[in-house]
Design an enzyme around this catalytic site. Structure first.
Site, PDB file in Angstrom:
ATOM      1  CG  ASP A 426     -19.726  -8.465  35.285  1.00 29.68           C
ATOM      2  OD1 ASP A 426     -20.487  -7.742  35.953  1.00 29.68           O
ATOM      3  OD2 ASP A 426     -19.943  -9.665  35.058  1.00 29.68           O
ATOM      4  CE  LYS A 427     -20.952  -8.581  42.456  1.00 25.37           C
ATOM      5  NZ  LYS A 427     -20.964 -10.035  42.704  1.00 25.37           N
ATOM      6  CB  THR A 428     -21.654 -11.704  39.110  1.00 27.66           C
ATOM      7  OG1 THR A 428     -22.160 -10.825  40.121  1.00 27.66           O
ATOM      8  CG2 THR A 428     -22.112 -13.120  39.400  1.00 27.66           C
ATOM      9  NE  ARG A 628     -22.422 -11.942  49.456  1.00 25.82           N
ATOM     10  CZ  ARG A 628     -22.937 -11.223  48.459  1.00 25.82           C
ATOM     11  NH1 ARG A 628     -22.143 -10.460  47.748  1.00 25.82           N
ATOM     12  NH2 ARG A 628     -24.211 -11.269  48.162  1.00 25.82           N
ATOM     13  CG  ASP A 848     -18.888 -13.591  33.411  1.00 25.99           C
ATOM     14  OD1 ASP A 848     -19.346 -12.461  33.684  1.00 25.99           O
ATOM     15  OD2 ASP A 848     -19.228 -14.609  34.033  1.00 25.99           O
TER      16      ASP A 848
END
Length: 1284
Positions: A426-428, A628, A848
């Protein structure tokens, strides 16, 4: 509560019956679709119908209750289900069969308790472990099911447990409460029926989202009106699509369409909303959260699956041996046994030689069953438990900040951690901290954010001065840090462009402000980016204070200014920009816009071309740093134009068809010819150590895929930040097709570009040389260059279809990095399942949030990170810790060691048991095939339990090939596990062959000696019990010496167990042949003094010594030759360790030279010395140069380098190629070659100075050594001279 769940749950709703009559009041509104076109069917649900405040009506459909169940067992099902799962292990079924045989007196030659006790022990240990795991699942379920909720029953709100909520109930939620079920939002405390939710448990995003009730129900705010509400919802059946919902509300003879914007899904949290009411549409297992969670799967390792196969093979081998010995028994009884019936009569049941052979077959099956003893499985569980404790106790995986240790939540998958090939992350919250920081910006062509020193060089973070002081602003956020003071100076001096820049940031957003105390502002943003930008504007003097549906209030440099909010042109994935139109107090109308540079730069006024070029350079610089970026622009609108445009916007919003397209066209018109203002650069802070971890895992040939619910731009930026995507990537393929044909075409083009690369293979290897053919799906996996694939969720849905999934997998596996964006939890699981199914590789999923649970359960190994998004992922995981960086240690250290230890344990275990058991087979040819055992019954019982159990356990728990530091420094050490090199069918047969070889020597050498040997007194040495003592003692000593050779890391425990087991053997041996036991149990211990008498004979000890030497010598010779001729990487690393130790021992051995300034006339020899040889590095056995060559040579010894010295001299012909015409191989890529700075080159004939001297000792791999003493750089005058 034990294993009994709180309630019984039906996982699928069964539609039992449908109403037969249509309410009259809906005649004009039209019947619900199913009444006119669809018929219900048993076992499936074609649509969902729920009527408010009418439980009796809704119970007709037998919808699932709101009780959830993630556990596997209850009190009634635990024993049968758990035993069924355990007897899926072939070995358990095998031992149950043997137990039944041992209960037959005519067949069994051993007592039944030798099998039933260990079998029951294994089953009980596994059952207790499974029960403990399931208890915690029940505990979690009970915690969720017993949460309280306010349910409207009989006109009043009553407290009910979540598990008692039913479809059709109206429930009240309050701020910061979890949503109990999938609800249709009816009304809220906010204007227009708005409410704000956080969806971290669903999609992993912690930003807030807005939901709105339909206008007809938004006024139902009081209990009395809600109690009279009897509307009916007709909608789609339960599904796992988080972003889609279609249905209709039938109420007051009207039909109102429903969409996902009207729904509150289970797992969300109500934020910034005092209260809201909702109608339960889906409950419990029918909710979208549970539909995406997947089922708990029974996981087993590849070694477990291989062992099941090997047990079947061994059983077949056992049957073959039994058949051979049974045939021998039948022949012997027919030819010889019939003549001795007087004193060797057959049993009463035996009436022929054939039947005697039949009984002998089953007797030998029992005797020879120790080729796979039950103790093997007990030992495996003990070793796995030890490995799990090592993970739990690892202080280097303990997070001090959160006080969270690593936790192995299962004990069955440890060795599989050493075989992982694919990591799905996962990323976030997993790769990132989900914390956005305003890092840099560009305002009217000037970049801010970097700090320069007095020389004009960019200062690093540790060299920077104090951050900017915002004390002038009482409303500043004290946590905000910025390092460039020039930006604040520009604001203070009143620079109009800088003021307009921050004014835009304070107005163009959808952030909600909450002021709990005077001056204490709390921002709630839909995205962390917006929160970071509004916070930056706040600190620089433009403080967003509050908003209403029509106004925005900002404090500009201490002055409150209220802007009239005329329109919000919201962000979406197609527009990739957001705009607001406001009227300032002077009456001027201005549009403020922020968005992606790829979109916004094309909509600027031509007059900004020069500024555009400068800003583009800044954007490229920011993107290169992984930040970003957003571009900011504005446009002034006159009153007349705005009124005309607003009218067109209103008409587009009321259109019945193509509403979104019409609005997009209107927005496109006004967002043109804008004036460029600047750009922002935000850092989404990675977790500490993420880039290093990804780099290290990549070197270990582990492929990392990121599966995230976040948008594409965010995921790609993080890919650059964590170094998954780098400038070395040849091309990034972006797949965004909305149809099957578009996706197929984009994948095809990507494959064509990869195949058109200049070289079809990399690093000089063919596909077959790089990896086994079974691991490759196509030649794409060996393409030159590095590629990356980015695919969106809607495209992935098509790519995962049955006819296209192989094309997608082939393309993705050829890429260095794969990023899947906007994916649902179920799609994450589907991607993992796709790789598991077709690649036959070990997969690991790490996340998570609750949106990662399905992926974690699907992968071979699931890892949960205890982060900011609850503990759902941790509860569903096999391993958990608090930071992504710990993954490298979990895999490269614990995983690799666990795999290595388990493989060495299994190899040795099969070896020692075949050496033990096959002696009975050979003895059968000398005892009339009578199923007589060589050893006494107590030795057979104690061999695997006492004599040989602890040494192999110590090796399986503590052994290491290289220290943990070297495991991290040389990630290539991880590859043998991925290729399954240490324990496979080939290694199994080698162990079996070694065991059979040992059994032949252990039996026939004593047999040959005893045939002619005599005692010291001249009496015959040979008797049955003396022979048994000699064979047993030889076997125990041989297998003890063998495990000493197999042990690579000696501890005090290893020494104690190995030598202690030998001592225990002799102690028990002498005790069983003692007078004391004979007097107590004369029928059991009849051979008094036999051991003492036999072991007192020198011939017996010489026989034991000869047997040990002959058994062990070939093993030593083979390993010596392997180290010399074909060492693997772990051997090379261990040799480098030995080199370091030798260097430390050789320090301070150089004799001091003469202090006279006069130089000798014979500084160099007249003949050619070793200078060129030394400079070539061919003789540096004690240097890292030698280490590199040692790692790659295959068939030539070190001494061959000296033999080629003549050909290496000037004027000699060049080296001949190696056998096969190939040039010599390059040094091993994974070895670290430290630079040999300070190497002095004065080496010719300086033996008196101790520079180069031949060593008298021979090298460990043959050949004499030439010791090289490498000197450090010359020390500074006055400093102490270091020894070399």
């Amino acid at each position: 509560m034990g294993l009994l769940g709180p309630c019984w749950v039906k996982w699928r709703c069964v539609q039992k019956s449908a109403p037969q009559e249509m309410p009259e009041k809906w005649a004009r509104a039209g019947a619900p679709p199913s009444w006119s076109r669809k018929k219900p069917s048993w076992g499936t649900e074609e649509e969902r119908r729920a009527r408010a405040n009418d439980r009796e009506y809704n119970e007709k459909f037998q919808y699932a209750s709101n009780c959830i169940k993630t556990s596997k067992y209850n009190i009634l099902t635990f024993l049968p289900v758990n035993l069924f799962e355990q007897f899926q292990e072939v070995a358990n079924t095998y031992f149950l069969f043997l137990l039944i045989l041992q209960l037959i007196p005519q067949v069994s030659s051993l007592s039944w308790f030798t099998t039933i006790v260990p079998l029951v022990l294994v089953l009980a240990i596994t059952a207790v472990k499974d029960a403990t795991d399931d208890y915690f699942r029940h505990k979690s379920d009970n915690q969720v099911n017993n949460r309280q909720s306010q349910v409207l029953i009989d006109g009043s709100l009553q407290q009910e447990q979540w598990m008692n909520v039913r479809v059709g109930d109206i429930i009240k939620l309050e701020n910061n409460q979890f949503v109990a079920a999938d609800l249709l939002l009816l009304s809220s405390s906010e204007p227009h029926g708005l409410c704000y939710i956080e969806t971290a448990e669903l999609d992993g995003e912690t930003n807030m989202k807005v939901r709105q009730a339909i206008p007809v129900t938004s006024e139902l705010g009081d209990i009395s009106r809600l109690a009279k509400f009897d509307g009916e919802v007709v909608c789609e059946p339960p599904n796992n699509k988080l972003d889609k919902f279609s249905g209709a509300l039938y109420w007051k003879e009207s039909k109102f369409p429903l969409s996902n914007q009207n729904m509150l899904l289970r797992g969300c949290v109500l934020r910034n909303t005092e209260w809201c009411f909702g109608l339960v549409v889906f409950a419990g297992p029918d909710t979208k959260l549970m539909q995406n969670s997947g089922r708990t799967k029974f996981k087993r390792t590849s070694i477990d699956r291989l062992m099941n196969t090997l047990v079947l093979w061994i059983f077949g081998f056992l049957v073959c041996m039994g058949v051979i010995l049974a045939i021998g028994n039948a022949i012997w009884e027919h030819e010889v046994g019939t003549r001795f019936q007087v004193y060797l009569p057959w049993d009463e049941a035996v009436d022929s030689a054939f039947f005697s052979g039949f009984l002998s077959f089953w007797s030998y099956i029992i005797i020879l069953n120790t080729v796979v003893p039950i103790s093997l499985y007990v030992s495996v569980e003990v070793i796995r438990l030890g490995h799990s404790y090592f993970i739990n106790w690892d202080r280097k995986m303990f997070c001090m900040k959160k006080q969270t240790p690593a936790e192995a939540r299962t004990t069955t998958l440890n060795e599989e951690l050493g075989q992982v090939e694919y990591v799905f992350s996962d990323k976030t919250g997993t790769l990132t901290q989900n914390v956005m920081v305003f890092h840099k910006c560009s305002v009217r062509g000037r970049s801010y954010g970097d700090v320069f020193d007095v020389l004009g060089h960019k200062a690093e973070l540790g060299e920077r001065p104090q951050p900017v002081d915002f004390s002038f602003n009482p409303l500043a956020d004290k946590k905000f840090l910025f390092w460039d003071p020039t930006l604040l100076e520009a604001v203070k001096v009143g620079d109009p462009h800088t003021h307009e820049f921050f004014r835009l940031l304070s107005l163009c957003h959808t952030v909600m402000s909450e002021e709990k105390n005077e001056g204490e502002l709390y921002y709630k943003a839909q995205s962390p980016d917006e929160g970071a930008l509004v916070t930056a504007a706040r600190n620089f003097g433009f403080v967003f204070r509050s908003r209403t549906p029509k106004t925005i209030t900002v404090h500009e440099m201490g002055t409150a200014v209220t802007y009239q909010l005329l329109a919000i042109l919201d962000f979406n994935n197609i527009r990739k920009r957001m705009s607001v139109i406001v009227r300032n107090p002077e009456g001027r109308i201005r549009l403020y816009c922020k968005g992606a540079d790829t979109i916004l730069l094309d909509r600027l006024h031509p007059s900004t071309q020069e500024l555009l070029n400068t800003t583009t350079d800044h954007l490229n610089e920011y993107a290169g740093e992984g930040l970003r970026t957003l571009v900011l622009a504005y446009k002034d609108l006159d009153e007349e134009y705005y009124e005309e445009w607003a009218q067109r916007r209103l008409q587009a919003s009321l259109a019945q068809d193509s509403r979104e397209d019409r609005l997009a066209s209107v927005y496109e018109e006004v967002e043109s010819d804008m004036m460029l203002l600047g750009a922002t650069a935000i850092e989404d802070r990675l977790q500490q150590g993420v880039p290093e971890t990804i780099a290290l895992l990549t070197l270990a040939n582990i492929k990392i895929w990121v599966l995230t619910g976040d948008k594409q731009e965010t995921a790609v930026n993080i890919g650059y930040s964590c170094k998954m995507l780098t400038d070395d990537v040849t091309e990034v393929f972006v797949v965004t097709g909305h149809t099957v044909l578009e996706v197929r075409e984009e994948l095809r083009k990507a494959r064509e570009k990869m195949m058109d690369s200049p070289h079809t293979v990399g690093n000089g290897f063919t596909c077959q040389e790089k990896r086994p053919s079974s691991k490759l799906t196509s030649v794409l996996e060996a393409v030159a260059g590095e590629y990356a694939l980015v695919i969106n969720g809607h495209s992935l849905a098509h790519a995962l279809e049955a006819d296209m999934e192989l094309e997608f997998l082939e393309t993705a596996c050829a890429c260095k990095a794969v990023i899947c964006c906007r994916v649902t939890p179920l799609q994450k699981a589907q991607v993992v399942e796709l790789v598991k199914k077709h690649k036959k590789a070990v997969t690991l999923a790490i996340g998570d949030g609750a949106n990662d649970v399905s992926m974690i359960k699907t992968a071979h190994i699931g890892v949960g990170i205890s982060g900011q998004e609850g503990i759902q992922a941790v509860l569903a995981s096999d391993y958990s810790f608090s930071q992504f960086k710990f993954l490298q240690r979990l895999l490269l250290v614990h995983g690799r060691w666990s795999y290595l230890r388990m493989c060495k344990f299994l190899c040795y275990f099969f070896y020692k048991n075949f050496a033990f058991t096959m002696v009975h087979f050979w003895f059968g040819f000398f005892c009339g095939f009578s199923a007589q055992t060589v050893y006494d019954q107590y030795f057979i019982t104690l061999y695997n339990i006492v004599y040989t159990s602890l040494p192999v356990l110590a090796m399986g728990v503590f052994d290491q090939d290289v220290p943990e530091q070297r495991s991290m420094e040389y990630p290539k050490l991880y590859e043998p596990g991925q290729l399954n090199l240490l324990f496979n069918k080939r290694e199994f047969f080698i162990c079996i062959a070694q065991g059979i070889y040992a059994s032949v020597l252990v039996f026939f050498l004593p047999y040959g000696v005893f045939a002619e040997a005599a005692r010291d007194d001249g009496a015959q040495l040979a008797d049955y019990q003396s022979f048994a003592v000699t064979v047993a003692t030889s076997l125990v000593i041989v297998v003890s010496v063998q495990i000493g050779l197999d042990t690579g890391y000696w501890t005090a425990i290893n020494h104690f167990f190995i030598w202690g087991s030998l001592a225990v053997y002799f102690a028990i041996l002498f005790a069983m042949h003692s007078d004391g036991l004979f007097r107590m149990f004369p029928n059991q211990f009849r051979f008094v003094g036999n051991a003492q008498s036999s072991l007192a004979q020198p011939t017996v000890w010489l026989t034991i010594a000869l047997t040990t030497v002959v058994c062990i010598l070939p093993v030593v010779a083979f390993r010596f030759l392997k180290l010399s001729l074909k060492p693997d990487l772990s051997d090379t690393v261990r040799y480098s360790q030995l080199v370091r130790k030798k260097r430390a021992q050789h320090r301070c051995t150089r004799r001091p030279g003469r202090t006279s300034s006069r130089r000798s006339g014979y500084a160099f020899a007249h003949q050619e010395g070793f200078g060129e040889l030394i400079m070539s590095g061919k003789n540096m056995r004690l240097s890292s140069l030698g280490l590199a060559g040692f790692a790659t040579r295959s068939g030539s010894g070190w001494i061959e380098s000296l033999r080629r010295k003549r050909s290496d001299s000037p004027g000699s012909p060049p080296d001949k190629p190696l056998k096969g015409g190939r040039p010599p191989p390059p040094p091993h890529p994974s070895l670290r070659i430290p630079a040999q700075t300070g190497l002095r080159r004065r080496t010719k004939n300086r033996r008196a100075r101790g520079w180069v001297r031949p060593c008298p000792a021979r090298g460990p791999w043959g050949g004499s050594n030439l010791c090289i003493f490498l000197l450090p750089p010359t020390p500074t005058p006055g400093a102490e001279s270091p020894c070399s």
